[in-house]
Each structure stands twice: as structure tokens, then as C-alpha cells.
Design an enzyme around this catalytic site. Structure first.
Site, mmCIF file in Angstrom:
data_model
loop_
_atom_site.group_PDB
_atom_site.id
_atom_site.type_symbol
_atom_site.label_atom_id
_atom_site.label_comp_id
_atom_site.label_asym_id
_atom_site.label_seq_id
_atom_site.Cartn_x
_atom_site.Cartn_y
_atom_site.Cartn_z
ATOM 1 N N ASP A 158 30.836 -18.565 -43.954
ATOM 2 C CA ASP A 158 29.836 -17.736 -44.529
ATOM 3 C C ASP A 158 29.229 -18.440 -44.866
ATOM 4 O O ASP A 158 30.335 -18.425 -46.417
ATOM 5 C CB ASP A 158 29.805 -16.742 -44.409
ATOM 6 C CG ASP A 158 28.100 -16.010 -45.212
ATOM 7 O OD1 ASP A 158 27.619 -16.896 -45.835
ATOM 8 O OD2 ASP A 158 28.471 -14.889 -45.414
ATOM 9 N N LYS B 87 14.674 -23.867 -52.118
ATOM 10 C CA LYS B 87 15.014 -25.370 -51.407
ATOM 11 C C LYS B 87 14.385 -26.099 -53.055
ATOM 12 O O LYS B 87 14.822 -27.830 -52.423
ATOM 13 C CB LYS B 87 13.580 -24.606 -50.768
ATOM 14 C CG LYS B 87 14.520 -24.656 -49.294
ATOM 15 C CD LYS B 87 15.818 -25.373 -48.795
ATOM 16 C CE LYS B 87 15.432 -23.516 -47.257
ATOM 17 N NZ LYS B 87 17.164 -24.704 -47.037
ATOM 18 N N TYR C 124 12.044 -18.298 -51.468
ATOM 19 C CA TYR C 124 13.281 -19.241 -50.480
ATOM 20 C C TYR C 124 12.524 -20.294 -51.145
ATOM 21 O O TYR C 124 13.339 -21.641 -51.195
ATOM 22 C CB TYR C 124 12.132 -18.740 -49.380
ATOM 23 C CG TYR C 124 12.599 -20.112 -48.447
ATOM 24 C CD1 TYR C 124 13.518 -19.751 -47.488
ATOM 25 C CD2 TYR C 124 11.375 -20.904 -47.948
ATOM 26 C CE1 TYR C 124 13.792 -20.937 -46.903
ATOM 27 C CE2 TYR C 124 11.748 -21.064 -46.717
ATOM 28 C CZ TYR C 124 13.184 -21.928 -46.048
ATOM 29 O OH TYR C 124 13.016 -21.970 -45.132
ATOM 30 N N GLY C 125 11.426 -20.263 -51.917
ATOM 31 C CA GLY C 125 10.973 -22.256 -51.679
ATOM 32 C C GLY C 125 11.347 -22.574 -52.764
ATOM 33 O O GLY C 125 12.003 -23.729 -53.621
ATOM 34 N N ASN D 73 23.128 -27.347 -43.840
ATOM 35 C CA ASN D 73 22.044 -26.619 -42.639
ATOM 36 C C ASN D 73 21.647 -25.486 -42.939
ATOM 37 O O ASN D 73 21.018 -24.916 -43.070
ATOM 38 C CB ASN D 73 22.173 -26.858 -41.389
ATOM 39 C CG ASN D 73 21.396 -26.295 -40.622
ATOM 40 O OD1 ASN D 73 19.935 -27.107 -40.639
ATOM 41 N ND2 ASN D 73 22.002 -25.518 -39.833
HETATM 42 N N1 LIG Z 1 12.637 -23.350 -38.877
HETATM 43 C C1 LIG Z 1 12.067 -23.627 -39.415
HETATM 44 O O1 LIG Z 1 10.637 -23.466 -39.725
HETATM 45 C C2 LIG Z 1 12.771 -24.489 -41.027
HETATM 46 C C3 LIG Z 1 11.426 -25.119 -42.009
HETATM 47 C C4 LIG Z 1 11.537 -25.605 -43.248
HETATM 48 C C5 LIG Z 1 13.752 -25.428 -43.102
HETATM 49 N N2 LIG Z 1 14.408 -24.788 -42.814
HETATM 50 C C6 LIG Z 1 15.647 -24.661 -43.110
HETATM 51 O O2 LIG Z 1 16.365 -25.109 -41.966
HETATM 52 C C7 LIG Z 1 17.643 -25.271 -41.559
HETATM 53 C C8 LIG Z 1 18.426 -24.341 -40.753
HETATM 54 O O3 LIG Z 1 17.244 -23.225 -40.133
HETATM 55 P P1 LIG Z 1 17.301 -23.309 -38.713
HETATM 56 O O4 LIG Z 1 15.284 -22.743 -38.124
HETATM 57 O O5 LIG Z 1 16.941 -24.663 -38.012
HETATM 58 O O6 LIG Z 1 18.136 -21.636 -38.713
HETATM 59 P P2 LIG Z 1 17.968 -20.612 -37.444
HETATM 60 O O7 LIG Z 1 18.236 -21.476 -35.966
HETATM 61 O O8 LIG Z 1 17.526 -19.522 -38.414
HETATM 62 O O9 LIG Z 1 20.137 -21.365 -37.951
HETATM 63 C C9 LIG Z 1 20.858 -21.885 -37.930
HETATM 64 C C10 LIG Z 1 22.165 -21.157 -38.105
HETATM 65 O O10 LIG Z 1 22.320 -20.701 -39.203
HETATM 66 C C11 LIG Z 1 23.617 -19.921 -38.930
HETATM 67 N N3 LIG Z 1 23.648 -19.063 -40.502
HETATM 68 C C12 LIG Z 1 22.443 -18.248 -41.001
HETATM 69 N N4 LIG Z 1 23.406 -18.134 -41.842
HETATM 70 C C13 LIG Z 1 24.612 -18.525 -42.456
HETATM 71 C C14 LIG Z 1 24.566 -18.858 -43.619
HETATM 72 N N5 LIG Z 1 25.207 -18.081 -44.480
HETATM 73 N N6 LIG Z 1 26.949 -19.277 -43.192
HETATM 74 C C15 LIG Z 1 26.471 -19.845 -42.234
HETATM 75 N N7 LIG Z 1 25.999 -19.397 -41.149
HETATM 76 C C16 LIG Z 1 24.857 -19.414 -40.989
HETATM 77 C C17 LIG Z 1 22.929 -18.651 -38.075
HETATM 78 O O11 LIG Z 1 24.447 -18.024 -37.241
HETATM 79 P P3 LIG Z 1 25.178 -16.828 -38.198
HETATM 80 O O12 LIG Z 1 23.958 -15.524 -37.867
HETATM 81 O O13 LIG Z 1 25.969 -16.854 -36.466
HETATM 82 O O14 LIG Z 1 25.551 -16.861 -39.424
HETATM 83 C C18 LIG Z 1 22.023 -19.535 -36.986
HETATM 84 O O15 LIG Z 1 23.530 -19.799 -35.564
HETATM 85 C C19 LIG Z 1 17.918 -23.647 -42.542
HETATM 86 O O16 LIG Z 1 18.009 -24.045 -44.069
HETATM 87 C C20 LIG Z 1 16.289 -23.533 -43.161
HETATM 88 O O17 LIG Z 1 15.544 -23.034 -44.583
HETATM 89 C C21 LIG Z 1 13.683 -24.566 -41.441
#
Ligand SMILES: NC(=O)c1ccc[n+]([C@@H]2O[C@H](COP(=O)([O-])OP(=O)(O)OC[C@H]3O[C@@H](n4cnc5c(N)ncnc54)[C@H](OP(=O)(O)O)[C@@H]3O)[C@@H](O)[C@H]2O)c1
Length: 248
Positions: free
Chosen positions: A57, A152, A148-149, A84
Site C-alpha cells: 500500500d 499533485k 487532490y490538486g 503511479n
Molecule cells: N485516470 C485519470 O483520469 C487520471 C488523470 C490524471 C492523473 N491520474 C493519476 O494517474 C495515477 C493512476 O491512475 P489510474 O486512473 O490509472 O488509477 P486506477 O485505475 O484507479 O488505479 C490503479 C491501481 O492503483 C492501485 N492502488 C490504488 N491505491 C493504491 C495504494 N494506496 N497503494 C498501492 N496501489 C494502489 C489499485 O489497486 P488496488 O486497489 O488493488 O491497490 C489499481 O490497480 C494516479 O496517480 C492518478 O492520480 C489519473
């Protein structure tokens, strides 16, 4: 291009992290993905011999050292860290409390910081790379997105700061400020209902100059590009991968 390089990707079980894991593996790298659910990691790694899973985690301060240790035990080197895993929240200021602030910052700031710090001696040996995941909202203001912002924004500042600190060791540090991407983030991290998600997605489609939300591969491709040895004269940068959203 990345034969025998070792990549750690936190939150690599779905979304952008998984797309990146697959792309790095396709380029010849060995990849350690972390996540909190063992069964998710097991399902992915069963089909990918060069991707291994490690339950950790990012919000647990002990995870950093254990994750680095797991990669070193498996392959004996670390070349690239992708911070990530991220937490999110749509939270009006009136609803904020100490725990909600901690919940976001522990995963989005403390976890990446501790992992980067733990990896330094290994990255120094390989002249490695740290990639931090930010968001368009790390610099663009958003109502109800202040936690959140700002988390980041913190990782973007750290990206620039660490780039200066670690350049003498030959370690590069960059971030990607992703625009809205088709993953489970709105549902699983932001806690939105299906109706709210549809409304947000429609609004985003209309706001993004290139007319579509991103796919995980749109972002993963930039992570792999940052690791390309021919594109290595870049550090301290936050690269917007967002269909032009930032400039609106
Ligand atoms: N999607 C968007 O629109 C977007 C836009 C801008 C930035 N981002 C950033 O991109 C990154 C990835 O986003 P995503 O959209 O790909 O996410 P996602 O699909 O919601 O999650 C990706 C993975 O992260 C794992 N995870 C969540 N919390 C965790 C923790 N505390 N420790 C370890 N693993 C964890 C989850 O698995 P488990 O639940 O099994 O841990 C999941 O498999 C994030 O930092 C997010 O802020 C995303």
C-alpha cells in the site's frame, strides 16, 4: 530498448500503471507492480513472465523499503521508479477534516517520497529515472479538487526539486501531468456514481481540445519515452499529456 532494465510501478494492477507495465515489459524490461489486492496482481502476472507482483500500500510508510527490497531480491538492480498509485477525492472545503487530508497526502505525497528516497542508492548505480504521476489539476484549479490538486502540485514541486538534488548522482526525475483517462479512477478513487461519471466524462470530452478523453496507453507511451536512452537529456520536467486540456 530496455532489455534487463528493472522498473517498479506502484498501483500497476489496472489503468495507467498496468498499461505502463505491459509497455515496459514489451520493450524488454522486468517490471515489479504493486497494489493492495493480491488476487489482481496474481491474475496479471500469471500471463506475463517479466511482470512480478508485490502487495504494498503506497499509503503505508513501511511499503517503500519493502518494495525496493523485493525488486532487488528478484533482479538485483533498479533502473526506473514510477510513482503511479494515487488517491483522489472530490471534496468541498466544508467537508474536509484532518483524516481526509491525511488520506490523500499519505498516498500521493508521503508514499512516492519514501519510495524515491529508498531507491536512491540503487538508481545512482544504474543512472536511473524517477517518473511521478501528476494531473492536469496539479496546476489547474478545480472546485472541490483542492486536496487532490494540491497533493499533485506537491509532487510536481518535488519533481523539480529532486531533479536538482539527484542530477549529480546521474538520476533523472520527471513527472507526467495526465489529463482525464479512461480508467476506474472516477469510480474507485473519486467515489462517483455512474450518473455522475457520465456527466463528468461528457464535460471533459467537450473541454479537451483534441475532443476525447485519454486511454491508458496515451500516458504509458510517454513513460516509456522518458526511459528511452536516446531521449535522456530531460530532467525536472512536468509533461502535460492531456489532449490540450491544460492550455484551455
Ligand atoms: N485516470 C485519470 O483520469 C487520471 C488523470 C490524471 C492523473 N491520474 C493519476 O494517474 C495515477 C493512476 O491512475 P489510474 O486512473 O490509472 O488509477 P486506477 O485505475 O484507479 O488505479 C490503479 C491501481 O492503483 C492501485 N492502488 C490504488 N491505491 C493504491 C495504494 N494506496 N497503494 C498501492 N496501489 C494502489 C489499485 O489497486 P488496488 O486497489 O488493488 O491497490 C489499481 O490497480 C494516479 O496517480 C492518478 O492520480 C489519473
Amino acid at each position: 530498448m530496455l532489455n534487463n532494465k528493472v522498473v517498479i510501478i506502484t498501483g500497476g494492477g489496472s489503468g495507467i500503471g498496468l498499461a505502463a507495465a505491459r509497455m515496459f515489459a514489451a520493450k524488454g524490461a522486468n517490471v515489479l507492480i504493486t497494489g493492495r489486492r493480491m488476487e489482481v496482481l496474481e491474475e496479471i502476472t500469471a500471463n506475463h513472465p517479466s511482470i512480478k507482483g508485490f502487495v504494498a500500500d503506497a499509503g503505508n510508510p513501511e511499503s517503500a523499503a519493502l518494495t525496493v527490497e523485493a525488486a532487488m531480491k528478484q533482479w538485483g538492480r533498479i533502473d526506473i521508479i514510477v510513482n503511479n498509485a494515487g488517491a483522489g477525492a472530490i471534496m468541498p472545503l466544508e467537508d474536509v477534516n484532518a483524516q481526509s487530508i491525511l488520506d490523500i497526502f499519505t498516498v500521493n505525497v508521503t508514499g512516492p517520497t519514501l519510495l524515491a528516497a529508498a531507491a536512491i542508492p540503487h538508481l545512482e548505480k544504474t543512472k536511473g529515472l524517477i517518473i511521478n504521476m501528476s494531473s492536469t489539476y496539479g496546476s489547474k484549479a478545480g472546485a472541490n479538487l483542492s486536496l487532490y490538486g494540491s497533493s499533485k502540485a506537491a509532487i510536481e514541486y518535488m519533481t523539480r526539486s529532486w531533479a536538482l538534488e539527484l542530477a549529480p548522482k546521474g538520476i533523472r526525475v520527471n513527472a507526467i501531468a495526465s489529463g482525464p483517462v479512461e480508467t476506474a479512477f472516477l469510480r474507485d478513487r473519486m467515489g462517483l456514481t455512474p450518473e455522475q461519471i457520465d456527466a463528468v466524462k461528457e464535460h471533459e470530452r467537450q473541454s479537451i481540445p483534441l475532443g476525447r478523453r485519454g486511454e491508458p496507453n496515451d500516458v504509458a507511451a510517454w513513460m516509456v519515452s522518458l526511459a528511452n536512452p536516446e531521449m535522456s537529456w530531460v530532467t525536472g520536467q512536468v509533461i502535460g499529456v492531456d489532449g490540450g486540456l491544460m492550455v484551455t
